[in-house]
Design a protein around this motif. Structure first.
Motif, PDB file in Angstrom:
ATOM      1  N   SER A   1       0.806  -1.215   0.000  1.00  0.00           N
ATOM      2  CA  SER A   1       0.000   0.000   0.000  1.00  0.00           C
ATOM      3  C   SER A   1       0.839   1.263   0.000  1.00  0.00           C
ATOM      4  CB  SER A   1      -0.913   0.005   1.231  1.00  0.00           C
ATOM      5  OG  SER A   1      -1.555   1.256   1.381  1.00  0.00           O
TER       6      SER A   1
ATOM      7  N   ALA B   1      -0.425   3.506   2.844  1.00  0.00           N
ATOM      8  CA  ALA B   1       0.193   3.178   4.131  1.00  0.00           C
ATOM      9  C   ALA B   1       1.584   3.786   4.235  1.00  0.00           C
ATOM     10  CB  ALA B   1       0.257   1.660   4.310  1.00  0.00           C
TER      11      ALA B   1
ATOM     12  N   SER C   1      -4.104   1.310  11.121  1.00  0.00           N
ATOM     13  CA  SER C   1      -5.016   1.457   9.982  1.00  0.00           C
ATOM     14  C   SER C   1      -6.011   2.592  10.118  1.00  0.00           C
ATOM     15  CB  SER C   1      -5.768   0.139   9.758  1.00  0.00           C
ATOM     16  OG  SER C   1      -4.865  -0.888   9.403  1.00  0.00           O
TER      17      SER C   1
ATOM     18  N   LEU D   1      -7.102   2.542   6.424  1.00  0.00           N
ATOM     19  CA  LEU D   1      -6.701   1.467   5.514  1.00  0.00           C
ATOM     20  C   LEU D   1      -7.734   0.351   5.583  1.00  0.00           C
ATOM     21  CD1 LEU D   1      -2.894   1.192   6.397  1.00  0.00           C
ATOM     22  CD2 LEU D   1      -3.965   2.608   4.631  1.00  0.00           C
TER      23      LEU D   1
ATOM     24  N   ALA E   1      -4.335  -3.724   2.627  1.00  0.00           N
ATOM     25  CA  ALA E   1      -3.512  -2.569   2.979  1.00  0.00           C
ATOM     26  C   ALA E   1      -3.298  -2.483   4.482  1.00  0.00           C
ATOM     27  CB  ALA E   1      -4.155  -1.282   2.463  1.00  0.00           C
ATOM     28  N   GLY E   2      -4.309  -2.892   5.251  1.00  0.00           N
ATOM     29  CA  GLY E   2      -4.213  -2.783   6.699  1.00  0.00           C
ATOM     30  C   GLY E   2      -3.955  -4.080   7.423  1.00  0.00           C
TER      31      GLY E   2
END
Length: 498
Positions: free
Chosen positions: A167, A170, A285, A292, A296-297
């Protein structure tokens, strides 16, 4: 420069679902994705009942059924060609989705994108995310490049990163490095083929063979007669399969006779696909103006096939919670924190379950003893072991301490009668697994937020993480750090901050 309620980076499971829900609530939503759909992505493809429920809610269900998917209504587990358990899938609470789907990702993700657009989301394909924008210590939008190379600033009350394990969102908000992770032990090697038993009950069954330290699976897919045949053995299998695809595939067939018999006579075989080095993790996140969702998280080992289900759950849950809170920054930030806590509680047990499944070792005698007992039940009985995969119940609910103790006793009795030399290893392994289970139960009960405490025996050391990706040359906004854990290894509990 443009102003919106929400900008989402990534238009697959989590991103398109979140966009559909937010747009349905009347919010101005823009979704940016580098891909042009239909677009493939590496995936185990299985979609469990909770994900099917999300498709129903956003209006994508009928679009999938129009593509003639196989409804897998049963689970069949075979242990070392000795014990077979066949069970119906249960349905999550309040759901009628007592089946599992396997939908090719180009088909599924195109349907999700189309559905988000139907609800009013502005999905822009071929756009490259460059950086987040900051204002007053909050994320206030993104900088992105359109397909013609022009740079745009899109301002928003909320930016959602749904752009996968690598991500970029992120990275730009300071959440690139997981605060907790576990090294995987298994590799994933699979191919598509035409099911030779498409007109039998096996085409409505998710089948898994656990032979020695390897797993094999078949997932009837869409449209019929397509199917996925998959092997999850030691991670080292992946490098060998890439060097000698057909030779290693034939080795798999010899190693797993039950699986080989299931796909015997298959036609229209695709090339092999594979992946390794997929550590499980949790990232921070949520933060001021950002969140996120999906991989991604949080990511768990694909061995239990729950990634798509959880990504859709995250996108749906985040959007549902955030939609009414977008107009007040303080309320939004507290809501995003509550979303992250809800995500962790939803996924923690499955995270540990997947960690246990990725260990490269012989099958647990305790689990085999419980499977042997379950195999004696009538098939019409309620789902049991399948509930863990389907997420109807947590592993700790399906296998309470008294049942684990019974399985331990049954395994010892079986060894005394049939393989006494294995008894010491059975006792050692059973006691070790029980200790891990007790620690997992304690963690779930404590409800710590962003806990960095490791559970030895579940979380495997040795995982590594690449350095934070550099910003593109045209992205110049400074990064902001993610929340740091407190000195005792935990961030403050949700009740304090919300």
């Amino acid at each position: 420069m443009s102003q919106h309620d929400v900008v989402i980076i990534g238009a697959r499971c989590a991103g398109s679902v979140a966009a559909a829900v937010l747009a349905r609530e009347g919010r101005d939503v823009v979704v940016l994705d580098r891909s042009r759909f239909p677009s493939d992505t590496l995936s185990t493809h299985v979609l469990f009942g909770g994900g099917v429920d999300v498709l129903k809610d956003i209006g994508a269900f009928d679009k999938v059924t129009a593509n003639d998917p196989s409804f897998m209504r049963d689970l069949e587990l075979t242990f070392d060609n000795e014990v077979t358990v066949r069970e119906p899938w249960g349905a999550p609470d309040g759901s009628s989705s007592n089946y599992v789907w396997c939908i090719p990702r180009p088909m599924q993700d195109q349907i999700l994108v189309d559905t988000a657009r139907e609800h009013g989301a502005d999905v822009r394909e071929g756009w490259e995310f460059l950086d987040v924008l900051w204002r007053g210590g909050r994320v206030s939008g993104v900088r992105a490049k359109d397909p013609d190379g022009e740079i745009h600033e899109l301002h928003a009350k909320l930016v959602i990163g749904a752009d996968g394990r690598k991500s970029s969102v992120a990275a730009r908000v300071g959440a690139w490095h997981p605060y907790r992770a576990s090294k995987n032990g298994r590799g994933l090697v699979f191919r598509y083929l035409d099911d030779p038993k498409v007109d039998t009950h096996l085409n409505e069954t998710l089948s898994q063979w656990r032979d020695g330290d390897s797993f094999c699976m078949t997932f009837p897919s869409a449209p019929k007669p397509r199917m996925i045949a998959l092997v999850m053995g030691p991670a080292s299998d992946v490098a060998r399969a890439r060097k000698d695809p057909e030779g290693v595939w034939n080795e798999f067939l010899r190693r797993h006779p039950g699986w080989a018999k299931r796909i015997e006579g298959a036609t229209n075989l695709s090339k092999l696909r594979s992946t390794a080095d997929v550590p499980a993790y949790f990232r921070a996140s949520s933060g001021p103006g950002w969140a996120l969702a999906g991989d991604a998280g949080h990511f768990k080992d694909p061995v239990i096939g729950n990634g798509q289900r959880d990504a859709m759950w995250m996108g749906h849950t985040l959007a549902t919670m955030a939609a009414p809170a977008l107009d007040d920054a303080a309320t939004l930030d507290a809501t995003l924190r509550r979303y992250e806590q809800a995500r962790d509680e939803e996924c923690l047990s499955a995270y540990h379950f997947a960690n246990s499944e990725t260990r490269i070792q012989a099958q647990s005698p305790v689990l085999i003893a419980l499977a042997r007992e379950a195999s004696k039940r009538n098939h019409a009985a309620d789902a049991d072991l399948s509930d863990i995969f389907q997420r109807v119940r947590d592993q700790q609910d399906v296998l309470p301490l008294r049942r684990l103790a019974r399985g331990f006793a049954l395994a010892i009795r079986h060894d005394l009668r049939h393989r006494p030399t294995a008894l010491p290893e059975t006792i050692k392994g059973g006691l070790g697994d029980l200790a891990v289970d007790l620690n997992i139960r304690a963690e779930m009960h404590a409800r710590r937020f962003r806990s960095t405490r490791q559970i030895r025996g579940s979380e495997h050391p040795g995982w590594t993480w690449p350095d934070t990706p550099r910003r593109p040359a045209l992205a110049t906004a400074p990064a902001m750090p993610a929340a740091e854990p407190s000195s005792d290894g935990d961030v403050a509990t949700l009740s304090v901050v919300a």
